[in-house]
Design a protein around this motif. Structure first.
Motif, PDB file in Angstrom:
ATOM      1  N   THR A   1       0.867  -1.163   0.000  1.00 16.97           N
ATOM      2  CA  THR A   1       0.000   0.000   0.000  1.00 16.97           C
ATOM      3  C   THR A   1       0.905   1.214   0.000  1.00 16.97           C
ATOM      4  O   THR A   1       1.938   1.218   0.681  1.00 16.97           O
ATOM      5  N   TRP A   2       0.535   2.223  -0.767  1.00 17.99           N
ATOM      6  CA  TRP A   2       1.341   3.441  -0.843  1.00 17.99           C
ATOM      7  C   TRP A   2       0.603   4.581  -0.167  1.00 17.99           C
ATOM      8  O   TRP A   2      -0.596   4.765  -0.367  1.00 17.99           O
ATOM      9  N   ARG A   3       1.364   5.348   0.629  1.00 20.37           N
ATOM     10  CA  ARG A   3       0.812   6.524   1.297  1.00 20.37           C
ATOM     11  C   ARG A   3       1.764   7.694   1.080  1.00 20.37           C
ATOM     12  O   ARG A   3       2.946   7.498   0.782  1.00 20.37           O
ATOM     13  N   ALA A   4       1.253   8.878   1.268  1.00 20.00           N
ATOM     14  CA  ALA A   4       2.064  10.082   1.072  1.00 20.00           C
ATOM     15  C   ALA A   4       3.106  10.212   2.179  1.00 20.00           C
ATOM     16  O   ALA A   4       2.868   9.815   3.321  1.00 20.00           O
ATOM     17  N   ALA A   5       4.249  10.769   1.808  1.00 17.48           N
ATOM     18  CA  ALA A   5       5.315  11.044   2.769  1.00 17.48           C
ATOM     19  C   ALA A   5       5.842  12.452   2.529  1.00 17.48           C
ATOM     20  O   ALA A   5       6.050  12.852   1.384  1.00 17.48           O
ATOM     21  N   LEU A   6       6.046  13.168   3.603  1.00 20.13           N
ATOM     22  CA  LEU A   6       6.631  14.498   3.539  1.00 20.13           C
ATOM     23  C   LEU A   6       8.055  14.394   4.063  1.00 20.13           C
ATOM     24  O   LEU A   6       8.270  13.936   5.192  1.00 20.13           O
ATOM     25  N   ILE A   7       9.028  14.785   3.254  1.00 19.06           N
ATOM     26  CA  ILE A   7      10.433  14.739   3.639  1.00 19.06           C
ATOM     27  C   ILE A   7      10.860  16.149   4.030  1.00 19.06           C
ATOM     28  O   ILE A   7      10.696  17.090   3.245  1.00 19.06           O
ATOM     29  N   THR A   8      11.382  16.290   5.248  1.00 17.41           N
ATOM     30  CA  THR A   8      11.852  17.592   5.705  1.00 17.41           C
ATOM     31  C   THR A   8      13.330  17.509   6.066  1.00 17.41           C
ATOM     32  O   THR A   8      13.885  16.425   6.252  1.00 17.41           O
ATOM     33  N   GLN A   9      13.943  18.657   6.180  1.00 17.85           N
ATOM     34  CA  GLN A   9      15.380  18.768   6.426  1.00 17.85           C
ATOM     35  C   GLN A   9      15.663  18.816   7.925  1.00 17.85           C
ATOM     36  O   GLN A   9      15.140  19.664   8.638  1.00 17.85           O
ATOM     37  N   GLY A  10      16.526  17.905   8.398  1.00 19.12           N
ATOM     38  CA  GLY A  10      16.943  17.908   9.789  1.00 19.12           C
ATOM     39  C   GLY A  10      18.088  18.889  10.003  1.00 19.12           C
ATOM     40  O   GLY A  10      18.675  19.423   9.058  1.00 19.12           O
ATOM     41  N   ASP A  11      18.419  19.132  11.261  1.00 11.67           N
ATOM     42  CA  ASP A  11      19.475  20.084  11.607  1.00 11.67           C
ATOM     43  C   ASP A  11      20.824  19.715  10.992  1.00 11.67           C
ATOM     44  O   ASP A  11      21.576  20.579  10.554  1.00 11.67           O
ATOM     45  N   ALA A  12      21.164  18.429  10.958  1.00  5.03           N
ATOM     46  CA  ALA A  12      22.457  17.999  10.416  1.00  5.03           C
ATOM     47  C   ALA A  12      22.560  18.245   8.913  1.00  5.03           C
ATOM     48  O   ALA A  12      23.658  18.276   8.361  1.00  5.03           O
ATOM     49  N   TYR A  13      21.430  18.431   8.250  1.00  2.00           N
ATOM     50  CA  TYR A  13      21.418  18.648   6.798  1.00  2.00           C
ATOM     51  C   TYR A  13      22.114  19.959   6.437  1.00  2.00           C
ATOM     52  O   TYR A  13      22.569  20.140   5.308  1.00  2.00           O
ATOM     53  N   ASP A  14      22.240  20.880   7.386  1.00  4.93           N
ATOM     54  CA  ASP A  14      22.900  22.160   7.137  1.00  4.93           C
ATOM     55  C   ASP A  14      24.357  21.983   6.711  1.00  4.93           C
ATOM     56  O   ASP A  14      24.944  22.870   6.100  1.00  4.93           O
ATOM     57  N   GLU A  15      24.943  20.844   7.027  1.00  2.00           N
ATOM     58  CA  GLU A  15      26.324  20.565   6.641  1.00  2.00           C
ATOM     59  C   GLU A  15      26.448  20.282   5.148  1.00  2.00           C
ATOM     60  O   GLU A  15      27.560  20.152   4.635  1.00  2.00           O
ATOM     61  N   TYR A  16      25.352  20.179   4.443  1.00  2.00           N
ATOM     62  CA  TYR A  16      25.333  19.866   3.007  1.00  2.00           C
ATOM     63  C   TYR A  16      24.592  20.969   2.251  1.00  2.00           C
ATOM     64  O   TYR A  16      23.531  20.730   1.683  1.00  2.00           O
TER      65      TYR A  16
END
Length: 106
Positions: free
Chosen positions: A39-54
């Motif tokens: 079964t497929w459901r929607a997913a929201l991907i957000t940026q975590g604090d460590a993502y600032d390093e990229y």
């Protein structure tokens, strides 16, 4: 479902117990193949604090939440691990799964 991504990953399949996320192109391939038990459901991907390093990497938002079926389907869970049929594994082998642990179930 919201998933916080801490670093840019290229994997087509992400596990974050007990959730599995598949990139949209993988989800479309699995849908087209007609596998049972997904079964497929929607997913929201957000940026975590460590993502600032990229700073050069945009947060990918092309993942779908993969909800496995029950034993005997092409995809189910066993003790929190994703179990797939041989036929589904053939599709997955054509994907980027560099950071996934894959074991043959005997």
């Amino acid at each position: 479902m919201e998933y916080v991504l801490d670093y840019p990953g290229a994997n087509d399949l992400i596990q974050s117990f007990p959730v599995y996320l598949a990139r949209t192109h993988l989800a479309e391939s699995l849908l087209a193949a007609g596998f049972r038990g997904i079964t497929w459901r929607a997913a929201l991907i957000t940026q975590g604090d460590a993502y600032d390093e990229y700073p050069q990497s945009a947060v990918p938002n092309d993942y779908q939440w993969l909800v496995p079926g029950t034993a005997g389907d092409d995809c189910w869970l066993l003790d929190g691990e994703l179990i797939v049929s041989d036929r589904m594994m053939e599709v997955l082998r054509g994907c980027n799964l560099n950071e996934c642990d894959i074991e043959h179930l005997s």
